[in-house]
Design a protein around this motif. Structure first.
Motif, PDB file in Angstrom:
ATOM      1  N   ARG A 159       0.814  -1.216   0.000  1.00  0.00           N
ATOM      2  CA  ARG A 159       0.000   0.000   0.000  1.00  0.00           C
ATOM      3  C   ARG A 159       0.853   1.274   0.000  1.00  0.00           C
ATOM      4  N   GLY A 160       2.168   1.156   0.070  1.00  0.00           N
ATOM      5  CA  GLY A 160       3.050   2.312   0.041  1.00  0.00           C
ATOM      6  C   GLY A 160       3.192   3.025   1.380  1.00  0.00           C
ATOM      7  N   LEU A 161       2.742   2.397   2.465  1.00  0.00           N
ATOM      8  CA  LEU A 161       2.849   3.015   3.783  1.00  0.00           C
ATOM      9  C   LEU A 161       4.259   2.918   4.347  1.00  0.00           C
ATOM     10  N   ILE A 162       4.944   1.849   4.032  1.00  0.00           N
ATOM     11  CA  ILE A 162       6.334   1.672   4.438  1.00  0.00           C
ATOM     12  C   ILE A 162       7.111   1.172   3.225  1.00  0.00           C
ATOM     13  N   ALA A 163       8.432   1.248   3.321  1.00  0.00           N
ATOM     14  CA  ALA A 163       9.271   0.793   2.207  1.00  0.00           C
ATOM     15  C   ALA A 163      10.437  -0.015   2.748  1.00  0.00           C
ATOM     16  N   SER A 164      10.819  -1.017   1.993  1.00  0.00           N
ATOM     17  CA  SER A 164      11.988  -1.824   2.359  1.00  0.00           C
ATOM     18  C   SER A 164      13.053  -1.625   1.290  1.00  0.00           C
ATOM     19  N   GLU A 165      14.207  -2.113   1.619  1.00  0.00           N
ATOM     20  CA  GLU A 165      15.292  -2.185   0.658  1.00  0.00           C
ATOM     21  C   GLU A 165      15.673  -3.653   0.564  1.00  0.00           C
ATOM     22  N   ARG A 166      16.451  -4.008  -0.416  1.00  0.00           N
ATOM     23  CA  ARG A 166      16.859  -5.408  -0.596  1.00  0.00           C
ATOM     24  C   ARG A 166      18.359  -5.549  -0.354  1.00  0.00           C
ATOM     25  N   THR A 167      18.708  -6.640   0.323  1.00  0.00           N
ATOM     26  CA  THR A 167      20.114  -6.949   0.531  1.00  0.00           C
ATOM     27  C   THR A 167      20.663  -7.622  -0.725  1.00  0.00           C
ATOM     28  N   SER A 168      21.943  -7.886  -0.719  1.00  0.00           N
ATOM     29  CA  SER A 168      22.545  -8.581  -1.870  1.00  0.00           C
ATOM     30  C   SER A 168      21.973  -9.990  -2.009  1.00  0.00           C
ATOM     31  N   ALA A 169      21.447 -10.545  -0.909  1.00  0.00           N
ATOM     32  CA  ALA A 169      20.806 -11.863  -0.957  1.00  0.00           C
ATOM     33  C   ALA A 169      19.312 -11.744  -1.262  1.00  0.00           C
ATOM     34  N   ASN A 170      18.859 -10.550  -1.616  1.00  0.00           N
ATOM     35  CA  ASN A 170      17.477 -10.263  -1.980  1.00  0.00           C
ATOM     36  C   ASN A 170      16.497 -10.408  -0.804  1.00  0.00           C
ATOM     37  N   HIS A 171      16.982 -10.183   0.420  1.00  0.00           N
ATOM     38  CA  HIS A 171      16.113 -10.174   1.594  1.00  0.00           C
ATOM     39  C   HIS A 171      15.666  -8.745   1.870  1.00  0.00           C
ATOM     40  N   ARG A 172      14.433  -8.615   2.351  1.00  0.00           N
ATOM     41  CA  ARG A 172      13.932  -7.291   2.721  1.00  0.00           C
ATOM     42  C   ARG A 172      14.606  -6.826   4.001  1.00  0.00           C
ATOM     43  N   VAL A 173      14.979  -5.560   4.017  1.00  0.00           N
ATOM     44  CA  VAL A 173      15.430  -4.913   5.248  1.00  0.00           C
ATOM     45  C   VAL A 173      14.774  -3.538   5.320  1.00  0.00           C
ATOM     46  N   TYR A 174      14.530  -3.097   6.541  1.00  0.00           N
ATOM     47  CA  TYR A 174      13.848  -1.824   6.776  1.00  0.00           C
ATOM     48  C   TYR A 174      14.750  -0.923   7.597  1.00  0.00           C
ATOM     49  N   ARG A 175      14.804   0.337   7.219  1.00  0.00           N
ATOM     50  CA  ARG A 175      15.525   1.311   8.036  1.00  0.00           C
ATOM     51  C   ARG A 175      14.859   1.362   9.406  1.00  0.00           C
ATOM     52  N   ARG A 176      15.616   1.644  10.445  1.00  0.00           N
ATOM     53  CA  ARG A 176      15.090   1.630  11.813  1.00  0.00           C
ATOM     54  C   ARG A 176      13.920   2.586  12.000  1.00  0.00           C
ATOM     55  N   GLU A 177      13.919   3.708  11.288  1.00  0.00           N
ATOM     56  CA  GLU A 177      12.827   4.671  11.480  1.00  0.00           C
ATOM     57  C   GLU A 177      11.478   4.161  10.962  1.00  0.00           C
ATOM     58  N   ILE A 178      11.505   3.077  10.187  1.00  0.00           N
ATOM     59  CA  ILE A 178      10.247   2.473   9.726  1.00  0.00           C
ATOM     60  C   ILE A 178       9.440   1.968  10.923  1.00  0.00           C
ATOM     61  N   LEU A 179      10.128   1.565  11.992  1.00  0.00           N
ATOM     62  CA  LEU A 179       9.421   1.117  13.189  1.00  0.00           C
ATOM     63  C   LEU A 179       8.526   2.225  13.736  1.00  0.00           C
ATOM     64  N   ARG A 180       8.982   3.455  13.692  1.00  0.00           N
ATOM     65  CA  ARG A 180       8.143   4.562  14.153  1.00  0.00           C
ATOM     66  C   ARG A 180       6.953   4.761  13.219  1.00  0.00           C
ATOM     67  N   ARG A 181       7.159   4.633  11.917  1.00  0.00           N
ATOM     68  CA  ARG A 181       6.032   4.731  10.965  1.00  0.00           C
ATOM     69  C   ARG A 181       4.985   3.668  11.266  1.00  0.00           C
ATOM     70  N   VAL A 182       5.445   2.446  11.504  1.00  0.00           N
ATOM     71  CA  VAL A 182       4.525   1.356  11.795  1.00  0.00           C
ATOM     72  C   VAL A 182       3.742   1.660  13.070  1.00  0.00           C
ATOM     73  N   THR A 183       4.409   2.208  14.067  1.00  0.00           N
ATOM     74  CA  THR A 183       3.730   2.576  15.309  1.00  0.00           C
ATOM     75  C   THR A 183       2.664   3.634  15.053  1.00  0.00           C
ATOM     76  N   VAL A 184       2.978   4.627  14.254  1.00  0.00           N
ATOM     77  CA  VAL A 184       2.009   5.669  13.917  1.00  0.00           C
ATOM     78  C   VAL A 184       0.820   5.059  13.172  1.00  0.00           C
TER      79      VAL A 184
END
Length: 143
Positions: free
Chosen positions: A28-53
């Motif tokens: 839905r575009g509410l949060i965004a991830s990035e991909r590692t070289s192994a193609n795993h999702r990772v989220y910047r730490r500040e995404i946790l605050r977005r999720v809380t909001v």
């Protein structure tokens, strides 16, 4: 030193939300991830605050579309600051105040309505407060 990124599992554990919900928020575009070289999702730490909001706003009855619109105003390449969060809170203030007033009136009239037993849509103080809809003729107007 704290890690700069959280895996989807770590974000799930820290936020208390299932991974499927986090993936839904991402679609839905509410949060965004990035991909590692192994193609795993990772989220910047500040995404946790977005999720809380998002969680708090949803618990207050704010629709995801409105949450998405508010979050779209936050910077994408930097953590939001206090002013960013204040701006979001201010944008929801009037609507939340209106909802609180409606829910307070509902709470205060609920016992009267349940105990009334009239079963009259025409006279019901919850569905037809002050009978202002009677002027529109018979039948349900709000349902």
């Amino acid at each position: 030193m704290a890690k700069k990124e959280l895996s989807v599992g770590e974000l799930s554990r820290r936020s208390g939300l299932p991974i499927s919900t986090l993936h839904f928020y991402e679609r839905r575009g509410l949060i965004a991830s990035e991909r590692t070289s192994a193609n795993h999702r990772v989220y910047r730490r500040e995404i946790l605050r977005r999720v809380t909001v998002i969680k708090v706003a949803q618990s207050a009855g704010i629709p995801l579309a409105e949450i998405s619109q508010a979050l779209s105003q936050l910077p994408r390449d930097a953590p939001p600051d206090t002013h960013d969060w204040e701006r979001i809170a201010a944008s929801w203030h009037d609507d939340l105040t209106r909802r609180i007033e409606i829910l307070t009136a509902l709470r205060d009239k609920m016992a009267m309505c349940i105990g009334c037993g009239c079963l009259s849509v025409k006279r019901c103080p919850l569905v037809n407060a002050d009978d202002h809809l009677a002027n529109d003729g018979p039948g349900a107007r709000l349902l």
